[in-house]
Write an enzyme that holds these catalytic residues in place. Structure first.
Site: not given
Length: 278
Positions: A14, A17-18, A167, A171
């Site tokens: 949560a 960023k996503m 990316h 990542k």
């Protein structure tokens, strides 16, 4: 949707960023309700998920680092629709997260990449035995799906192709799940690409990228300043054909995320790829 109860949603990862974008999208969706927010980062424990996501109003959903109690809580709310867990966590954690969700009857929507083919097969078997929908989606961008479809069409006319994925440097896995999926789609066309014109020698190991099957090579770039980008480059004598997709903001993924949350309730097994539910 007016006569139905809202879809209860858990966002796992949560504070990422996503995850934050997903919280905002779920809260703003009329047919969904945020029931849980999970993140292992101690900095955010107990904080309101809406505050962390940047919403103007609190959600009254505190972030916790314990997934299973949230799964049990949502599974026990029998007056609601079946729950959905959206997972944007880490390759090392996602497999166990998905198994736990399915065990509680919660439908996983997985945006975390890094699962191996064997792990996906095991999760597919687990979901089928439980008759529980599960979606694994390497990329939620509808634009990326269109790029992949264009690449499939182009592959009928070109015998040489390479993939470059770029990316952000946070990542953890490489190559990206989207690049692997794109290569797999092209490999399924039933032809071998990139027949060598000469005997190649790599002066540095990996200089020519990773082989993803049927001669298709993938090259990975990780830099600050990037978000998510992919090029599929086709070559033939006298011409180059380049397909490129750029994500400039993570809001680009949210229509796909919300669609997946709605669609996973209709499934009884694991489905891989956004293109399968469009």
């Amino acid at each position: 949707m007016a006569n139905q109860t809202p879809i209860p949603v858990i966002v796992n990862g949560a504070a990422g960023k996503m995850g934050r974008e997903t919280i905002k999208a779920v809260v703003q969706a009329a047919d969904m309700t945020l029931m849980g927010a999970v993140d292992t980062n101690p900095e955010y424990q107990g904080k309101d998920a809406g505050e962390v996501a940047g919403l103007n109003e609190p959600t009254e959903v505190p972030i916790t680092d314990q997934l299973e109690p949230i799964l049990a809580y949502v599974a026990g709310e029998r007056h609601l629709q079946p729950g959905v867990m959206v997972d944007f966590t880490h390759p090392d954690a996602v497999y166990d997260n998905v198994r736990s969700a399915i065990a509680y009857g919660i439908r996983p929507v997985v945006g975390t990449t890094g699962l191996s083919s064997k792990q996906i097969e095991q999760l597919a078997d687990f979901a089928e035995k439980a008759s529980t929908g599960c979606l694994i989606i390497p990329n939620f961008s509808i634009g990326m799906v269109l790029l992949q479809q264009a690449a499939i069409a182009a592959s009928q006319y070109f015998d040489h192709v390479e993939i470059i994925e770029l990316h952000h440097n946070q990542k953890a896995d490489a190559p990206s799940g989207t690049a692997i999926q794109t290569a797999q789609m092209l490999a399924e066309m039933g032809k071998t690409f990139n027949q060598p014109a000469v005997k190649e020698t790599e002066k540095l190991p990996g200089a020519r990228g990773s082989l993803a099957g049927e001669g298709i090579r993938i090259h990975s770039v990780r830099l600050p300043g990037l978000i998510a980008h992919q090029e599929v480059i086709f070559g033939a004598p006298g011409q180059i054909y380049t397909l490129r997709h750029d994500t400039s903001d993570r809001t680009a993924y949210m229509p796909g995320v919300l669609l997946a949350i709605r669609k996973v309730l209709q499934l009884k097994s694991l489905v891989y790829g956004l293109e399968k539910i469009l």
